[in-house]
Design a protein around this motif. Structure first.
Motif, PDB file in Angstrom:
ATOM      1  N   SER A 102       6.228  -9.254  -8.921  1.00  0.00           N
ATOM      2  CA  SER A 102       5.670  -8.614  -9.053  1.00  0.00           C
ATOM      3  C   SER A 102       4.258  -7.507 -10.004  1.00  0.00           C
ATOM      4  CB  SER A 102       6.348  -7.176  -8.498  1.00  0.00           C
ATOM      5  OG  SER A 102       6.240  -6.970  -7.307  1.00  0.00           O
ATOM      6  N   ALA A 109       2.379  -4.892 -11.416  1.00  0.00           N
ATOM      7  CA  ALA A 109       2.193  -3.756 -11.452  1.00  0.00           C
ATOM      8  C   ALA A 109       0.675  -2.690 -12.081  1.00  0.00           C
ATOM      9  CB  ALA A 109       3.036  -2.572 -11.981  1.00  0.00           C
ATOM     10  N   SER A 149      -2.472  -0.302 -13.673  1.00  0.00           N
ATOM     11  CA  SER A 149      -2.626   0.583 -14.226  1.00  0.00           C
ATOM     12  C   SER A 149      -4.191   0.674 -14.737  1.00  0.00           C
ATOM     13  CB  SER A 149      -1.862   1.393 -14.428  1.00  0.00           C
ATOM     14  OG  SER A 149      -1.561   0.478 -16.343  1.00  0.00           O
ATOM     15  N   ASP A 203      -0.417  -3.796  -1.731  1.00  0.00           N
ATOM     16  CA  ASP A 203       0.229  -2.997  -1.463  1.00  0.00           C
ATOM     17  C   ASP A 203      -1.516  -1.874  -2.520  1.00  0.00           C
ATOM     18  OD1 ASP A 203       2.994  -0.160  -1.839  1.00  0.00           O
ATOM     19  OD2 ASP A 203       1.195   0.195  -1.342  1.00  0.00           O
ATOM     20  N   ASN A 204      -2.294  -1.156  -1.901  1.00  0.00           N
ATOM     21  CA  ASN A 204      -3.064  -0.424  -2.647  1.00  0.00           C
ATOM     22  C   ASN A 204      -2.737   0.480  -3.259  1.00  0.00           C
ATOM     23  OD1 ASN A 204      -5.010  -2.530  -2.825  1.00  0.00           O
ATOM     24  ND2 ASN A 204      -6.577  -2.210  -1.195  1.00  0.00           N
ATOM     25  N   ALA A 205      -2.029   1.503  -1.857  1.00  0.00           N
ATOM     26  CA  ALA A 205      -2.068   2.692  -2.285  1.00  0.00           C
ATOM     27  C   ALA A 205      -1.379   2.903  -3.639  1.00  0.00           C
ATOM     28  CB  ALA A 205      -0.511   3.580  -0.788  1.00  0.00           C
ATOM     29  N   ASN A 206      -0.402   1.543  -4.122  1.00  0.00           N
ATOM     30  CA  ASN A 206       1.033   2.216  -5.493  1.00  0.00           C
ATOM     31  C   ASN A 206      -0.072   1.016  -6.743  1.00  0.00           C
ATOM     32  OD1 ASN A 206       2.568   3.755  -4.024  1.00  0.00           O
ATOM     33  ND2 ASN A 206       2.920   2.510  -2.884  1.00  0.00           N
ATOM     34  N   ASN A 207      -0.997   0.559  -6.349  1.00  0.00           N
ATOM     35  CA  ASN A 207      -1.375  -0.964  -7.018  1.00  0.00           C
ATOM     36  C   ASN A 207      -0.503  -1.880  -7.928  1.00  0.00           C
ATOM     37  OD1 ASN A 207      -4.133   0.482  -7.157  1.00  0.00           O
ATOM     38  ND2 ASN A 207      -3.593   2.102  -8.835  1.00  0.00           N
ATOM     39  N   MET A 208       0.181  -2.361  -6.597  1.00  0.00           N
ATOM     40  CA  MET A 208       0.888  -3.662  -6.604  1.00  0.00           C
ATOM     41  C   MET A 208       0.897  -4.531  -5.783  1.00  0.00           C
ATOM     42  SD  MET A 208       3.872  -2.111  -8.000  1.00  0.00           S
ATOM     43  CE  MET A 208       4.865  -3.367  -7.628  1.00  0.00           C
TER      44      MET A 208
END
Length: 122
Positions: free
Chosen positions: A21, A23, A25, A73-78
């Motif tokens: 994964s 993440a 930011s 997962d664009n909503a969580n930038n993952m």
């Protein structure tokens, strides 16, 4: 500027599966494409897979096509790299990276994660 933090990786037997994964930011709106690359000892860093942040078009190297899948997962930038049917030749340090360009070249990815080790035993 974007910051990337990877997780996952480890030791697995040949034929097994792992999930990496990443993440993301920072200025995520500047990212056009997220990529996964790997570097084995004594070898150059090579492209593994990529996905466009908008539209989710996926790209894979021939060596992993059909075995690896990239998700976002664009909503969580993952961003996730799911690896199946792993082989000893997949052993490497894996990196996620971000690019503002329509490219799959290492040099065109300006932001990189710290890397995570994947070891596949025979």
């Amino acid at each position: 500027q974007v910051q990337l933090v990877e997780s996952g990786g480890g030791l697995v037997q040949a034929g097994g599966s792992l999930r990496l994964s990443c993440a993301v930011s920072g200025r995520t709106s500047s990212v056009f494409r997220m990529g996964w690359f790997r570097q084995a000892p004594g070898k150059e860093r090579e492209f593994v897979a990529a996905i466009n942040r908008i539209g989710s078009m996926e790209y894979y190297s021939d060596s992993v096509k059909g075995r690896f899948t990239v998700f976002q997962d664009n909503a969580n930038n993952m961003y996730t790299l799911e690896m199946r049917s792993l082989k000893p030749d997949d052993t490497a340090v894996y990196y996620c990276a971000a690019s503002s360009m329509r490219s799959l070249q290492v040099a065109d990815f300006g932001s990189w994660g710290q890397g995570t080790q994947v070891t596949v035993s025979s």
